[in-house]
Enzyme design. Structure first.
Site, PDB file in Angstrom:
ATOM      1  CG  PHE A 130      15.126  13.600 -42.147  1.00  0.00           C
ATOM      2  CD1 PHE A 130      13.876  13.133 -42.610  1.00  0.00           C
ATOM      3  CD2 PHE A 130      15.852  13.083 -41.067  1.00  0.00           C
ATOM      4  CE1 PHE A 130      13.243  12.123 -41.907  1.00  0.00           C
ATOM      5  CE2 PHE A 130      14.726  12.065 -40.234  1.00  0.00           C
ATOM      6  CZ  PHE A 130      13.628  11.541 -40.591  1.00  0.00           C
ATOM      7  CG  ASP A 200      20.687  11.750 -46.224  1.00  0.00           C
ATOM      8  OD1 ASP A 200      20.117  11.006 -46.825  1.00  0.00           O
ATOM      9  OD2 ASP A 200      20.565  12.100 -45.052  1.00  0.00           O
ATOM     10  CE1 TYR A 225      13.534   4.497 -43.245  1.00  0.00           C
ATOM     11  CE2 TYR A 225      15.428   3.371 -42.002  1.00  0.00           C
ATOM     12  CZ  TYR A 225      14.640   4.510 -41.981  1.00  0.00           C
ATOM     13  OH  TYR A 225      14.968   5.942 -41.547  1.00  0.00           O
ATOM     14  CE  LYS A 226      13.467   7.334 -45.187  1.00  0.00           C
ATOM     15  NZ  LYS A 226      14.367   8.679 -45.082  1.00  0.00           N
ATOM     16  NE  ARG A 369       6.922  12.096 -47.709  1.00  0.00           N
ATOM     17  CZ  ARG A 369       7.944  11.673 -46.938  1.00  0.00           C
ATOM     18  NH1 ARG A 369       9.143  12.341 -46.818  1.00  0.00           N
ATOM     19  NH2 ARG A 369       7.798  10.534 -46.299  1.00  0.00           N
TER      20      ARG A 369
HETATM   21  C1  LIG Z   1      14.793   8.588 -43.676  1.00  0.00           C
HETATM   22  C2  LIG Z   1      15.722   9.908 -43.515  1.00  0.00           C
HETATM   23  C3  LIG Z   1      16.880   9.808 -42.560  1.00  0.00           C
HETATM   24  C4  LIG Z   1      16.599   8.711 -41.098  1.00  0.00           C
HETATM   25  O1  LIG Z   1      17.644   8.151 -40.670  1.00  0.00           O
HETATM   26  P1  LIG Z   1      17.522   7.005 -39.610  1.00  0.00           P
HETATM   27  O2  LIG Z   1      19.114   7.081 -38.840  1.00  0.00           O
HETATM   28  O3  LIG Z   1      17.488   6.029 -40.566  1.00  0.00           O
HETATM   29  O4  LIG Z   1      16.409   7.114 -38.750  1.00  0.00           O
HETATM   30  C5  LIG Z   1      17.857  10.651 -42.225  1.00  0.00           C
HETATM   31  N1  LIG Z   1      18.107  11.595 -43.275  1.00  0.00           N
HETATM   32  C6  LIG Z   1      17.318  11.670 -44.280  1.00  0.00           C
HETATM   33  C7  LIG Z   1      17.386  12.673 -45.202  1.00  0.00           C
HETATM   34  C8  LIG Z   1      16.004  10.689 -44.355  1.00  0.00           C
HETATM   35  O5  LIG Z   1      15.317  10.880 -45.484  1.00  0.00           O
END
Ligand SMILES: *Cc1c(COP(=O)(O)O)cnc(C)c1O
Length: 410
Positions: A130, A200, A225-226, A369
């Site tokens: 990400f 992560d 939030y996921k 996805r």
């Molecule tokens: C959703 C996600 C993020 C999001 O980071 P925010 O700081 O909440 O915007 C970071 N890393 C991964 C792997 C994600 O899936």
């Protein structure tokens, strides 16, 4: 299967009837008729959240005002949520802190991790992680006076691990394809090379097995939030194994991480445990929503939850392979709770599905996805989604010029 296949649908209904955690869907508001396969981007609304938020705003803030820091438990809210979250991580409450965003927590832990290995100058991450993870890791490496090393594929990990690597930050489940690392085995490989393992867990917690103690993980971050259903922009979390608490040295020491915040001392004295990773005043309203999200997992047998995630994905994969052979599976067998496909018109495919009430998402350049939140999805949803994919492909809609324009959020 342009129409719903009656035999597949009947079989799915049976699975739903026999589902040992089928009752859990009742804890959520899922719009009627919607097949929501994007809980890995924004989780569904828990039924209890609107009333709880109204109470926080009207009663606790409106009437209680500043007294609510004590009287309504605002001061202890972040610790309370961390305590509820710990079992979902396979961790102890004093190893978890709820604060900030995943990006910020990642920054704090990468720098703190680098400081635990001062003689090593490299932070290691995945190039296709990400993007925020890569941006943050690069900056953390610069601030540590070191550099970022990126691997292009999981196979490259072994060669990239040398005695210069301080911290390895990996997404347990890849956001694009769902590909998942073996948490225990990979943690061991990283530690055998003398580095710290930072996971992560954004696409893992609340859907697939996370067992930080069992893995022996050093550090971890994840978002609220996921699959945790804490609402848009919910606070995130960070984990620090107890073994590192004594030497933990956050780069963002704030008063909420102080051992005695109301001493208002000019000297910083860190709170014991992971608590020093808290820094500024938490967003109480958002924290209340996250607390409701995490509470939806109360009394849920986690092995059943994780088994259902695997079964939903396997069913969807089989139906698409059978009925929609033009889609190329992009997810490996060892994966999180999402199933992805490559298609040259993936963006149009996802957009046309959304018009039929099947919400997935598109990930550039060519991935459709579909995430399966096991807490509120049913087996019939997998059948309905596969039927909709077939119908959309038959309609030719994915190539429609209407889908040439992309929204800001995909
Ligand atoms: C959703 C996600 C993020 C999001 O980071 P925010 O700081 O909440 O915007 C970071 N890393 C991964 C792997 C994600 O899936």
């Amino acid at each position: 299967m342009t129409e719903l296949d009656p035999a597949e649908l009947a079989a799915a209904r049976r699975l739903d009837d026999e589902d040992p955690i089928g009752w859990l869907r009742e804890r959520f508001t899922v719009p009627d008729g919607l097949v929501y396969l994007d809980g890995n981007s924004l989780g569904a609304l828990p039924r209890s959240t609107p009333d709880r938020i109204a109470e926080v705003v009207a009663t606790e803030w409106g009437a209680g005002l500043v007294r609510s820091w004590n009287d309504a438990g605002w001061w202890s809210a972040a610790g309370r949520v961390a305590g509820s979250l710990a079992p979902l991580l396979g961790a102890a409450p004093d190893e978890v802190v709820v604060a900030d965003s995943t990006s910020v927590n990642l920054f704090k832990l990468l720098v703190a991790g680098g400081r635990l290995r001062p003689e090593r100058k490299v932070l290691l991450a995945e190039r296709h992680a990400f993007p925020t993870d890569v941006y943050i890791a690069r900056s953390a490496a610069e601030l540590l006076g070191g550099r970022l090393r990126l691997i292009d594929s999981p196979d490259a990990l072994g060669d990239a691990l040398d005695d210069d690597v301080a911290v390895v930050a990996l997404s347990h489940v890849d956001f694009r394809t769902g590909s998942s690392w073996d948490g225990a085995r990979t943690t061991r490989r990283i530690q055998d090379a003398g580095a710290l393992a930072l996971w992560d867990l954004c696409h893992s917690t609340g859907a697939v097995d996370v067992a930080l103690h069992e893995w022996g993980a050093d550090l971890a971050v994840g978002c609220g939030y996921k699959y945790l259903n804490g609402g848009p922009g919910a606070p995130a979390y960070a984990y620090v194994a107890r073994a590192h608490h004594d030497r933990l040295h956050t780069p963002l020491p704030g008063w909420h991480g102080h051992a005695d915040p109301f001493a208002m001392s000019p000297e910083y004295l860190p709170m014991p445990g992971a608590g020093q990773l808290a820094n500024g005043t938490p967003p109480i309203i958002a924290l209340a929503a996250l607390e409701e999200g995490v509470r939806t997992f109360d009394d849920v047998p986690l092995p059943e939850l994780h088994a259902k995630a695997a079964a939903l994905n396997a069913l969807f994969e089989r139906l698409v392979a059978t009925h929609c052979p033009e889609l190329e599976l992009a997810s490996p067998p060892q994966r999180g709770s999402q199933t992805c496909f490559r298609h040259p018109q993936a963006f149009g495919l996802v957009a046309a599905l959304a018009e039929r009430g099947v919400i997935g998402d598109f990930r550039a350049p060519d991935i459709a996805r579909f995430g399966f939140a096991p807490a509120y999805l049913r087996y019939v949803d997998a059948v309905r989604a596969a039927a909709a994919v077939r119908a959309v492909l038959d309609s030719g809609a994915p190539g429609d010029h209407r889908f040439g324009e992309r929204g800001t959020v995909t």
